[in-house]
Design an enzyme around this catalytic site. Structure first.
Site, PDB file in Angstrom:
ATOM      1  N   GLU A 292       0.801  -1.335   0.031  1.00 16.74           N
ATOM      2  CA  GLU A 292       0.208   0.138   0.100  1.00 16.74           C
ATOM      3  C   GLU A 292       0.983   1.258   0.167  1.00 16.74           C
ATOM      4  O   GLU A 292       0.546   2.142   0.648  1.00 16.74           O
ATOM      5  CB  GLU A 292      -0.908   0.135   1.168  1.00 16.74           C
ATOM      6  CG  GLU A 292      -1.943  -1.058   1.176  1.00 16.74           C
ATOM      7  CD  GLU A 292      -3.030  -1.113   2.227  1.00 16.74           C
ATOM      8  OE1 GLU A 292      -2.843  -0.515   3.400  1.00 16.74           O
ATOM      9  OE2 GLU A 292      -4.295  -1.766   1.945  1.00 16.74           O
ATOM     10  N   ASP A 366      -8.186  -8.990   4.589  1.00 18.11           N
ATOM     11  CA  ASP A 366      -8.039  -7.802   5.325  1.00 18.11           C
ATOM     12  C   ASP A 366      -9.008  -7.641   6.539  1.00 18.11           C
ATOM     13  O   ASP A 366      -9.992  -6.762   6.239  1.00 18.11           O
ATOM     14  CB  ASP A 366      -8.064  -6.445   4.419  1.00 18.11           C
ATOM     15  CG  ASP A 366      -7.584  -5.371   5.039  1.00 18.11           C
ATOM     16  OD1 ASP A 366      -7.186  -5.600   6.463  1.00 18.11           O
ATOM     17  OD2 ASP A 366      -7.902  -4.327   4.664  1.00 18.11           O
ATOM     18  N   GLU A 394     -12.573  -2.097  12.401  1.00 19.13           N
ATOM     19  CA  GLU A 394     -12.497  -1.414  11.064  1.00 19.13           C
ATOM     20  C   GLU A 394     -13.703  -1.727  10.294  1.00 19.13           C
ATOM     21  O   GLU A 394     -14.317  -0.856   9.521  1.00 19.13           O
ATOM     22  CB  GLU A 394     -11.225  -1.565  10.380  1.00 19.13           C
ATOM     23  CG  GLU A 394     -11.217  -0.845   8.987  1.00 19.13           C
ATOM     24  CD  GLU A 394      -9.765  -1.039   8.070  1.00 19.13           C
ATOM     25  OE1 GLU A 394      -8.920  -1.682   8.917  1.00 19.13           O
ATOM     26  OE2 GLU A 394      -9.737  -0.606   7.136  1.00 19.13           O
TER      27      GLU A 394
HETATM   28  C1  BDP Z   1      -6.228  -1.862   6.396  1.00 23.45           C
HETATM   29  C2  BDP Z   1      -6.340  -0.805   6.562  1.00 23.45           C
HETATM   30  C3  BDP Z   1      -5.313   0.322   6.452  1.00 23.45           C
HETATM   31  C4  BDP Z   1      -3.897  -0.482   7.180  1.00 23.45           C
HETATM   32  C5  BDP Z   1      -3.803  -1.665   6.441  1.00 23.45           C
HETATM   33  C6  BDP Z   1      -2.623  -2.626   7.113  1.00 23.45           C
HETATM   34  O1  BDP Z   1      -7.641  -0.225   5.825  1.00 23.45           O
HETATM   35  O2  BDP Z   1      -5.620   1.526   7.401  1.00 23.45           O
HETATM   36  O3  BDP Z   1      -3.057   0.461   6.973  1.00 23.45           O
HETATM   37  O4  BDP Z   1      -5.023  -2.673   6.584  1.00 23.45           O
HETATM   38  O5  BDP Z   1      -3.016  -3.443   7.820  1.00 23.45           O
HETATM   39  O6  BDP Z   1      -6.904  -2.994   7.007  1.00 23.45           O
HETATM   40  O7  BDP Z   1      -1.457  -2.340   6.741  1.00 23.45           O
END
Ligand code: BDP
Length: 704
Positions: A292, A366, A394
């Site tokens: 990401e 996720d 989340e």
């Molecule tokens: C996702 C989230 C994000 C996190 C990412 C992570 O949306 O904010 O940075 O995972 O785990 O669940 O790195």
């Protein structure tokens, strides 16, 4: 009495009354109010006058004072007894390790006494908390003697806290860490936080967000970190930091962060010794790399092992570890996102240094309300594998919905990977060996913040509690955890415990039902992830919803069999056979692994479409049922807590209806089937739901 004096007396009486009544939740599950006078409590009170701490190593760390303080405060509050805590040395008990304990109700010099034994002070501290908990659980018979030792050695909270005190995916106020006034001001809250962690056996805290800021590694900020570490240390909570891979460029003045460049490795070695000079028990780094948009070794053509090992070498002389995250995927529409972490890491098995643990989320996507376990847990026998769970909700209603997560986590921990053979559950893989490897690790993304009650939703405290209890002992049942938490927090009145436990235990499944039943995933609103957006089809393909649900006129679901993405092949043959056949795949995972026809007959005898719709409805019905239950508990629950939870349950009902109506109207454009009897007609049309835009949601600092 003068008028002024009288007024003062009256005022202070009123104040005391308000204090006794209003419950702001700050004390969490550690309430030491006087227990009713029963025969059992009288026996406890007699023994509580002397508590003997027996350890094999003698006083060996800073934590002994905490055990004594806790015992004295607890016994005084619960039983009205002044406790004398004494120390003795005893024989080593190898099966207890460094942290295990025994607690017994015994006699000393002819008088009753409590005896806590452990090999080290850390174990005595956990024994002290277990002793007080057992008294407070207020069961009809004494549960003593107690004997317990954790199977997983590193039990850690990961804070996704930014240096500006926003919290990524945090729904309980600002970050606990008051960076600006550190190191000069040490908030008493740090100690209270550490104490709550220690009461559950949590022994580590990653202070900063995985989307890391290299600033925290500069000398000025490290002094702030050291001050927090000093406040947590008496409770045995070690500090870790997230490390931004490009730090040598950003704060080190180097031209590269290539892990194989000797100048880079030496920069990290120096940085780690600088940290250790300030924080002698520093735990190590948590790293999100090449994921990401975060920098990582692949930016220099190096592998994840090259990156992790370079940091591990810097930490090894000080006993530090690297928690390297497996949450990696690329914007590659051709490759199933859920397969990418396995493809990336499995070939690296055996290539990591001994002080690296690969930290893997519970599922391959996720933190969805339901996912199958991550296939990497069965695929890397020569690597230490850590489990990452998300305590902060989340994808499960964030700060407003009730979702007790123990059942979700148990599902993963109890999943059998079948590798190397049957019985190789995820919990066992994570433990590594009986008693746990030095590196065995379980982490939970924290749900804490500056809200007075720590977690925003008063019932979300149960998730912090559940994480700690399962991290210590993955075999404890969800029902037992719910029962403990309710008794410790809301009291032992069966008119409260029974209905509230029922609410807690059904809540995760209800959230699954109204957000995405039968294995559906990835249908959350873009950015903030709070509400439904199953129609999302713009932007990066693997960040859309249509990528995951694949609904069409024939059916719905992501085909991960050999005729689809082939992801099932990442599991053991036993599992891929079972889940690969829609007839034997658990219905709860059906749409995760299969594209199933709308007209398919389900176990209930209904069509998939009808079953799908009724699940949404049943999620809504469950929330309505809790609201009725909660209303009926009004006379039995602290008024502030009752009002707060009552209002949140009303929000949850509204949102559950929103999820149901928006989702069913949207999927109906594919199925072209009517809503079955028993499903309420939507309040609005699809265009209405598609037009809803929420801005500045908590936990989403960018505001989008
Ligand atoms: C996702 C989230 C994000 C996190 C990412 C992570 O949306 O904010 O940075 O995972 O785990 O669940 O790195």
């Amino acid at each position: 009495m003068s008028r002024l004096k009288l007024a003062l007396v009256l005022l202070s009486a009123l104040g005391a009354q308000a204090l006794a009544r209003a419950d702001d939740g700050y004390r969490l599950w550690l309430r030491y109010d006087r227990l009713p006078a029963t025969t059992l409590h009288a026996a406890y009170a007699a023994a509580a006058r002397q508590v003997i701490l027996v350890s094999a190593s003698g006083a060996d760390t800073a934590v002994d004072g905490a055990a004594t303080d806790e015992l004295c405060a607890g016994m005084k509050g619960l039983l009205g007894v002044e406790t004398r805590v004494t120390r003795e040395s005893g024989a080593a008990q190898p099966d207890l390790g460094d942290e295990g304990y025994t607690v017994s109700l015994s006699t000393r010099g002819g008088s009753p006494a409590f005896v806590v034994t452990a090999n080290r002070d850390q174990g005595l501290l956990y024994g002290a908390f277990a002793l007080l908990r057992e008294i407070r659980l207020d069961r009809p018979e004494s549960g003593f003697p107690l004997r317990s030792a954790p199977g997983i050695r590193r039990r850690i909270l990961d804070h996704w806290d930014n240096l500006n005190r926003t919290v990524e995916r945090g729904y309980a106020g600002a970050s606990l860490w008051e960076w600006f006034v550190l190191p000069d001001y040490i908030s008493p809250r740090y100690r209270d936080y550490a104490r709550a962690c220690a009461s559950l056996g949590i022994n580590g805290s990653v202070l900063t967000n995985v989307n890391a800021d290299s600033l925290v590694l500069t000398p000025e900020w490290l002094r702030k970190v050291a001050a927090i570490a000093g406040a947590l240390r008496p409770y045995g909570v070690r500090v870790y930091l997230s490390a931004r891979f490009s730090s040598p460029l950003e704060i080190g003045g180097l031209k590269t962060a290539d892990p194989l460049d000797p100048a880079v490795a030496s920069w990290w070695r120096d940085k780690v010794s600088e940290i250790h000079a300030l924080i002698p028990d520093f735990g190590g780094f948590l790293v999100k790399a090449n994921s990401e948009g975060q920098p990582g070794p692949q930016s220099y053509g190096r592998s994840h092992a090259d990156g992790a090992n370079m940091l591990a070498d810097a930490l090894a002389p000080f006993g530090g570890i690297v928690m390297w995250r497996a949450f990696v995927y690329e914007a590659d529409a051709k490759r199933d996102r859920c397969m990418q972490a396995y493809d990336e890491f499995m070939p690296l098995d055996g290539k990591f240094r001994p002080n690296v643990v690969l930290q893997i989320k519970n599922g391959p996507l996720d933190f969805q309300p339901r996912e199958p376990f991550h296939p990497l847990f069965g695929a890397m026998p020569r690597t230490s594998l850590g489990l990452e769970l998300q305590i902060t909700q989340e994808y499960l209603g964030q700060g407003t919905h009730l979702a007790f997560l123990a059942p979700l986590w148990k599902e993963t921990l109890d999943s059998d990977t079948y590798r190397p053979g049957p019985g190789s559950t995820v919990a066992r893989v994570v433990e590594g060996s009986p008693g746990g490897n030095e590196l065995s690790c379980i982490a939970g993304v924290a749900n804490t913040g500056t809200d007075r009650d720590w977690t925003g939703h008063p019932l979300a405290q149960a998730n912090w509690y559940a994480f700690g209890r399962l991290a210590w002992d993955p075999s404890v049942s969800s029902a037992r955890i719910a029962d403990e938490w309710v008794r410790l927090t809301l009291g032992s009145d069966p008119r409260v415990t029974e209905p509230v436990e029922r609410m807690l235990l059904g809540s995760r499944e209800a959230v699954v039902d109204y957000t995405g039943p039968l294995g559906l995933a990835g249908v959350f609103a873009e950015g903030h992830h709070y509400g439904p957006e199953p129609w999302l089809d713009q932007g990066r393909p693997d960040w859309t919803s249509v990528y995951y649900h694949r609904a069409d006129q024939r059916g719905i679901g992501f085909d991960r069999t050999t005729s689809g993405s082939g992801a099932l092949a990442q599991y053991s043959p036993e599992i891929s056979r079972l889940w690969g056949d829609p007839a034997t795949c658990p219905e709860d995972l059906l749409l995760w692994f299969h594209h199933a026809d709308w007209g398919r007959t389900m176990a209930s005898g209904r069509t998939l479409w009808d079953e799908f719709c009724l699940r949404y409805q049943s999620g809504v019905d469950a929330v309505r049922d809790w609201r009725r239950t909660w209303d009926s508990l009004k006379p039995l629950i602290d008024p502030e807590t009752h009002d707060h939870v009552g209002a949140l349950l009303a929000i949850q009902e509204r949102d559950a209806c929103w999820w149901r109506d928006a989702s069913l109207l949207y999927f109906q454009t594919f199925s072209r089937r009517p809503l079955p009897p028993g499903v309420e007609a939507p309040a609005h049309d699809l265009a209405y739901y598609r037009s809803i835009r929420l801005r500045w949601m908590p936990g989403n600092p960018s505001g989008k």
